[in-house]
Write a protein that holds these residues in place. Structure first.
Motif, PDB file in Angstrom:
ATOM      1  N   LEU A 135      72.650 -27.537  -8.212  1.00 39.51           N
ATOM      2  CA  LEU A 135      71.982 -26.247  -8.022  1.00 39.51           C
ATOM      3  C   LEU A 135      71.619 -26.026  -6.558  1.00 39.51           C
ATOM      4  N   ALA A 136      71.163 -27.087  -5.883  1.00 38.71           N
ATOM      5  CA  ALA A 136      70.801 -26.967  -4.470  1.00 38.71           C
ATOM      6  C   ALA A 136      72.015 -26.638  -3.618  1.00 38.71           C
ATOM      7  N   ASN A 137      73.178 -27.192  -3.979  1.00 33.18           N
ATOM      8  CA  ASN A 137      74.392 -26.905  -3.225  1.00 33.18           C
ATOM      9  C   ASN A 137      74.876 -25.490  -3.478  1.00 33.18           C
ATOM     10  N   VAL A 138      74.822 -25.017  -4.704  1.00 34.74           N
ATOM     11  CA  VAL A 138      75.209 -23.636  -4.982  1.00 34.74           C
ATOM     12  C   VAL A 138      74.286 -22.677  -4.229  1.00 34.74           C
ATOM     13  N   ALA A 139      73.001 -23.034  -4.133  1.00 33.32           N
ATOM     14  CA  ALA A 139      72.029 -22.208  -3.404  1.00 33.32           C
ATOM     15  C   ALA A 139      72.105 -22.412  -1.896  1.00 33.32           C
ATOM     16  N   MET A 140      72.930 -23.379  -1.440  1.00 36.26           N
ATOM     17  CA  MET A 140      73.150 -23.634  -0.006  1.00 36.26           C
ATOM     18  C   MET A 140      71.847 -23.944   0.729  1.00 36.26           C
ATOM     19  N   GLU A 148      66.094 -33.444   1.927  1.00 38.17           N
ATOM     20  CA  GLU A 148      65.885 -33.333   0.480  1.00 38.17           C
ATOM     21  C   GLU A 148      67.135 -32.902  -0.264  1.00 38.17           C
ATOM     22  N   PHE A 149      67.984 -32.111   0.381  1.00 32.06           N
ATOM     23  CA  PHE A 149      69.163 -31.568  -0.288  1.00 32.06           C
ATOM     24  C   PHE A 149      70.416 -32.060   0.430  1.00 32.06           C
ATOM     25  N   PHE A 150      71.247 -32.798  -0.285  1.00 33.98           N
ATOM     26  CA  PHE A 150      72.412 -33.443   0.309  1.00 33.98           C
ATOM     27  C   PHE A 150      73.675 -32.653   0.000  1.00 33.98           C
ATOM     28  N   PHE A 151      74.594 -32.659   0.936  1.00 33.92           N
ATOM     29  CA  PHE A 151      75.876 -31.984   0.746  1.00 33.92           C
ATOM     30  C   PHE A 151      76.691 -32.667  -0.346  1.00 33.92           C
ATOM     31  N   ILE A 152      77.219 -31.882  -1.272  1.00 36.96           N
ATOM     32  CA  ILE A 152      78.273 -32.376  -2.149  1.00 36.96           C
ATOM     33  C   ILE A 152      79.571 -32.465  -1.351  1.00 36.96           C
ATOM     34  N   ASP A 153      79.752 -31.524  -0.440  1.00 39.24           N
ATOM     35  CA  ASP A 153      80.890 -31.559   0.476  1.00 39.24           C
ATOM     36  C   ASP A 153      80.429 -31.044   1.829  1.00 39.24           C
ATOM     37  N   GLY A 154      80.544 -31.873   2.860  1.00 37.59           N
ATOM     38  CA  GLY A 154      80.020 -31.515   4.175  1.00 37.59           C
ATOM     39  C   GLY A 154      80.693 -30.330   4.824  1.00 37.59           C
ATOM     40  N   SER A 155      81.918 -29.997   4.398  1.00 38.13           N
ATOM     41  CA  SER A 155      82.616 -28.853   4.992  1.00 38.13           C
ATOM     42  C   SER A 155      81.913 -27.534   4.711  1.00 38.13           C
ATOM     43  N   HIS A 156      81.067 -27.508   3.701  1.00 42.76           N
ATOM     44  CA  HIS A 156      80.509 -26.242   3.241  1.00 42.76           C
ATOM     45  C   HIS A 156      79.432 -25.677   4.157  1.00 42.76           C
ATOM     46  N   TRP A 157      79.113 -26.377   5.252  1.00 37.89           N
ATOM     47  CA  TRP A 157      78.061 -25.867   6.133  1.00 37.89           C
ATOM     48  C   TRP A 157      78.406 -24.518   6.742  1.00 37.89           C
ATOM     49  N   THR A 158      79.676 -24.184   6.833  1.00 39.26           N
ATOM     50  CA  THR A 158      80.061 -22.909   7.448  1.00 39.26           C
ATOM     51  C   THR A 158      79.814 -21.713   6.536  1.00 39.26           C
ATOM     52  N   VAL A 159      79.775 -21.925   5.221  1.00 38.76           N
ATOM     53  CA  VAL A 159      79.751 -20.797   4.278  1.00 38.76           C
ATOM     54  C   VAL A 159      78.495 -19.944   4.433  1.00 38.76           C
ATOM     55  N   PRO A 160      77.278 -20.517   4.393  1.00 36.72           N
ATOM     56  CA  PRO A 160      76.105 -19.648   4.557  1.00 36.72           C
ATOM     57  C   PRO A 160      76.064 -18.956   5.911  1.00 36.72           C
ATOM     58  N   LEU A 161      76.586 -19.620   6.950  1.00 35.72           N
ATOM     59  CA  LEU A 161      76.603 -18.981   8.260  1.00 35.72           C
ATOM     60  C   LEU A 161      77.535 -17.769   8.254  1.00 35.72           C
ATOM     61  N   GLN A 162      78.666 -17.875   7.579  1.00 33.52           N
ATOM     62  CA  GLN A 162      79.566 -16.728   7.489  1.00 33.52           C
ATOM     63  C   GLN A 162      78.936 -15.605   6.675  1.00 33.52           C
ATOM     64  N   LEU A 163      78.283 -15.946   5.563  1.00 34.84           N
ATOM     65  CA  LEU A 163      77.624 -14.921   4.749  1.00 34.84           C
ATOM     66  C   LEU A 163      76.540 -14.211   5.554  1.00 34.84           C
ATOM     67  N   MET A 164      75.742 -14.983   6.293  1.00 35.81           N
ATOM     68  CA  MET A 164      74.714 -14.376   7.135  1.00 35.81           C
ATOM     69  C   MET A 164      75.331 -13.570   8.268  1.00 35.81           C
ATOM     70  N   GLY A 165      76.433 -14.083   8.824  1.00 36.43           N
ATOM     71  CA  GLY A 165      77.086 -13.381   9.919  1.00 36.43           C
ATOM     72  C   GLY A 165      77.637 -12.027   9.502  1.00 36.43           C
ATOM     73  N   PHE A 166      78.315 -11.975   8.360  1.00 36.48           N
ATOM     74  CA  PHE A 166      78.858 -10.707   7.880  1.00 36.48           C
ATOM     75  C   PHE A 166      77.741  -9.735   7.504  1.00 36.48           C
ATOM     76  N   THR A 167      76.642 -10.263   6.949  1.00 32.16           N
ATOM     77  CA  THR A 167      75.501  -9.400   6.616  1.00 32.16           C
ATOM     78  C   THR A 167      74.871  -8.833   7.879  1.00 32.16           C
ATOM     79  N   ALA A 168      74.685  -9.681   8.893  1.00 36.54           N
ATOM     80  CA  ALA A 168      74.127  -9.206  10.160  1.00 36.54           C
ATOM     81  C   ALA A 168      75.040  -8.172  10.805  1.00 36.54           C
ATOM     82  N   ALA A 169      76.362  -8.397  10.715  1.00 34.77           N
ATOM     83  CA  ALA A 169      77.308  -7.440  11.291  1.00 34.77           C
ATOM     84  C   ALA A 169      77.179  -6.074  10.624  1.00 34.77           C
ATOM     85  N   ALA A 170      77.047  -6.069   9.295  1.00 30.36           N
ATOM     86  CA  ALA A 170      76.916  -4.799   8.574  1.00 30.36           C
ATOM     87  C   ALA A 170      75.619  -4.085   8.947  1.00 30.36           C
TER      88      ALA A 170
END
Length: 384
Positions: A135-140, A148-170
């Protein structure tokens, strides 16, 4: 087979027609597919030849190591560039929804897949996530509370940044801050503020401060800034001098980011810094210069386009599962070369499956749903 790259805005299926030149060929630049594919391959090589052994020292040492963290950072630069390219196409809300529909569902699918494989092929002594971790990983939540919250997959660190980036752009595009002189000021603030607060961040800042700064990815903002700056420069919205100053400042931000705190003090990762800075120049040259279709054979171009089309899925699933594959093969006597090749192959196959079974169907479903809802609202407005 739908091979539309991640950065192209989709339209409803019934109106989709490829843009053609007089010769009948698509106007899409193969150079962008090459750069995108190259970045993901760099990520995979970094994980398979270096980070796998660093995180799991019992794995056999690789004869060739690529210890530079370059590819993932460059993917954020490319994301920012194409946010600028696509944001003016169609409605702003549809643009934002399209980005969310593209990124989030396959991310969730990847987390569930990796979680399942980690349990089905559990390796003694390795991290085994709980349902709370899932649940913590799905919630990023990793960047906010890494202890407290460990990566299931370390590559996923970019995903929330992209989501925030596209939101900020809009949000910026909708406001006055996204245009004219204001956007130039925003870019400079976004790159200078993290640089100024860097001594605080690495000097034992309070946890609340660290949580906010790392949670919003302030130490990575320069990657988005340089992507926007490249677009503005390549479209003649800023001049060479302005672009050079922004680029140099973003390179400074990257060099500061790549300092790591160790028991001996701060240690610079200059290899990764130089790699990302070179990557910035490559993206700038790709945006400003002609397409590379004259030097890339059609057969190679078709493969590159296919891989670029599944690259997000590959990025999401190759790392942790690849480590499990490597360890399983080692336990039955396979050497390091076979482990690396198996990790790369598994990542491509699973990434292709994730793209075909999750990313494209969910994106189409969500966009068609949005378009139907928008059409109903428009029809209701006309009736009133």
């Amino acid at each position: 087979m739908d091979k539309t790259p991640w950065y192209r805005e989709r339209v409803p299926e019934k109106t989709t027609t490829p843009t053609q030149t007089k010769s009948g060929k698509s106007k899409r630049k193969i150079s962008w597919d090459v750069v995108r594919a190259g970045c993901v391959i760099l990520v995979m090589i970094y994980h398979s030849t270096f980070l796998s052994v660093f995180l799991h020292p019992e794995l056999a040492e690789r004869s060739i190591r690529f210890p530079f963290q370059v590819g993932a950072s460059m993917l954020l630069v490319i994301s920012a560039y194409f946010a600028c390219v696509t944001i003016g196409r169609g409605g702003l809300l549809r643009y934002w929804w399209g980005r969310m529909a593209r990124l989030f569902p396959p991310f969730v699918g990847a987390v569930l897949l990796i979680f399942g494989i980690m349990h089905l092929a559990a390796i003694e002594g390795w991290f085994l996530p709980t349902w709370q971790d899932l649940l913590a990983n799905v919630a990023m939540l990793w960047n906010w509370k890494p202890d407290e919250f460990f990566f299931i997959d370390g590559s996923h660190w970019t995903v929330p940044l992209q989501l925030m980036g596209f939101t900020a752009a809009a949000l910026l595009f909708k406001s006055k801050l996204g245009h004219g002189t204001a956007i130039r000021v925003v870019l400079w603030v976004a790159v200078i503020v993290p640089i100024l607060q860097w001594p605080i961040r690495v000097g034992g800042a309070p946890e609340a401060y660290r949580m906010i700064v790392d949670g919003i990815g302030a130490h990575r903002w320069h990657l988005f800034v340089v992507g926007v700056a490249i677009w503005m420069w390549s479209t003649r919205r800023i001049g060479w001098a302005h672009f050079a100053a922004l680029l140099a400042t973003c390179m400074l931000g990257q060099s500061l980011h790549n300092y790591e705190e160790t028991p001996e003090g701060l240690v610079a990762d200059w290899g990764s810094t130089v790699g990302v800075c070179i990557g910035m120049l490559v993206v700038a040259a790709t945006a400003y210069g002609p397409d590379w279709n004259r030097v890339i054979p059609d057969a190679v171009g078709r493969w590159v386009t296919w891989f670029a089309g599944i690259s997000y899925g590959v990025f999401l699933v190759h790392q942790t599962i690849g480590y499990i594959v490597s360890r399983t093969l080692q336990d039955i006597g396979a050497g390091p070369f076979l482990q690396v090749m198996a990790m790369l192959t598994t990542g491509v196959l699973l990434g292709w499956a994730l793209t075909r079974l999750v990313e494209r169907p969910t994106h189409t479903f969500l966009m068609n749903g949005y378009d139907r809802l928008a059409a109903r609202r428009a029809a209701g407005a006309q009736q009133t």
